[in-house]
Write an enzyme that holds these catalytic residues in place. Structure first.
Site, short mmCIF file in Angstrom:
data_model
loop_
_atom_site.label_atom_id
_atom_site.label_comp_id
_atom_site.label_asym_id
_atom_site.label_seq_id
_atom_site.Cartn_x
_atom_site.Cartn_y
_atom_site.Cartn_z
N CYS A 99 0.90 -1.27 0.06
CA CYS A 99 0.14 0.11 0.04
C CYS A 99 0.96 1.27 0.21
O CYS A 99 1.93 1.20 0.70
CB CYS A 99 -0.92 0.00 1.33
SG CYS A 99 -1.93 1.37 1.49
N HIS A 141 -9.19 -3.57 -2.00
CA HIS A 141 -8.32 -2.84 -1.22
C HIS A 141 -8.61 -1.41 -1.17
O HIS A 141 -8.62 -0.79 0.01
CB HIS A 141 -6.82 -2.96 -1.93
CG HIS A 141 -5.63 -2.38 -1.22
ND1 HIS A 141 -4.68 -2.99 -0.65
CD2 HIS A 141 -5.44 -0.99 -1.20
CE1 HIS A 141 -3.71 -1.95 0.11
NE2 HIS A 141 -4.14 -0.92 -0.26
N GLU A 142 -9.05 -0.95 -2.40
CA GLU A 142 -9.28 0.61 -2.40
C GLU A 142 -10.51 0.92 -1.57
O GLU A 142 -10.63 1.90 -1.07
CB GLU A 142 -9.02 1.18 -3.79
CG GLU A 142 -7.98 0.93 -4.68
CD GLU A 142 -6.50 1.31 -4.01
OE1 GLU A 142 -6.62 2.42 -3.17
OE2 GLU A 142 -5.72 0.52 -4.07
N HIS A 145 -10.10 1.47 1.90
CA HIS A 145 -9.47 2.80 2.13
C HIS A 145 -10.69 3.79 2.25
O HIS A 145 -10.66 4.72 3.26
CB HIS A 145 -8.64 3.11 0.92
CG HIS A 145 -7.27 2.78 1.09
ND1 HIS A 145 -6.58 2.90 2.19
CD2 HIS A 145 -6.46 2.11 0.24
CE1 HIS A 145 -5.32 2.37 2.13
NE2 HIS A 145 -5.08 1.85 0.89
#
Ligand code: NI
Length: 178
Positions: A99, A141-142, A145
């Site tokens: 990341c 993953h994004e 966030h």
């Protein structure tokens, strides 16, 4: 265009749920996405979410470069706004992730193998896709966030995390195939 400063783990913006974007299309949104793309490419990342550049909004970008090890199809930089994820299959897989907000480190993370996502592009047009493999992993993953979650909260094992240099030497191959 400009390269933006990336927030590092520990910065509170990375733990906050990002706000929905309410105006699309919007020229300032286009400019922001251009700057995010430039920032991601310069850092050699495959994804970037707006909170990582200190903007708490539901915007992510991602790409699959042609030199990736996992699959052959490449994806140009894509922006996805106000995304939702639907889990269509409970199957998961473990893979090492990095990341841009945790530079130099890597961790073994469990993700759904296949997902469906839906969001808007910069023109406000709906993007809806069923994807798997690296594409599915990057979007998850994004998406995390945008919800204030870092991959370190999803490690397969708390020990499966460290400097990429050490992990490459001592961990890879042994543990990634479970
Ligand atoms: Ni990240």
């Amino acid at each position: 265009m400009s390269i933006l400063k990336i927030a590092k783990i520990g910065h509170p913006i990375l733990s906050k749920k990002a706000k929905l974007v309410d105006k699309i299309p919007d020229s300032s949104l286009n400019n922001l996405v251009k700057d995010m793309s430039e920032t991601m490419l310069e850092a050699e990342g495959v994804g970037l979410a707006a909170p990582q550049i200190h903007i708490s909004k539901q915007i992510m970008i991602f790409r699959i470069p042609d030199n990736n090890e996992l699959e052959n199809d490449t994806i140009e930089v894509t922006a996805l706004i106000n995304p939702k994820i639907i889990i269509s299959n409970e199957k998961t897989e473990n893979q090492w992730e990095g990341c841009l907000s945790i530079p130099g480190m890597t961790g073994l993370v469990k993700r759904y193998s296949e997902i469906e996502y839906e969001g808007l592009d910069l023109n406000g047009k709906i993007i809806k896709k069923k994807v798997s493999g690296l594409h599915a992993r990057i979007v998850q993953h994004e998406f995390d966030h945008l919800n204030g979650v870092m991959y370190t909260q999803r490690l397969v094992d708390p020990r499966a995390f460290g400097f990429a240099e050490e992990i490459n030497k001592y961990w890879k191959d042994k543990n990634e195939k479970n």
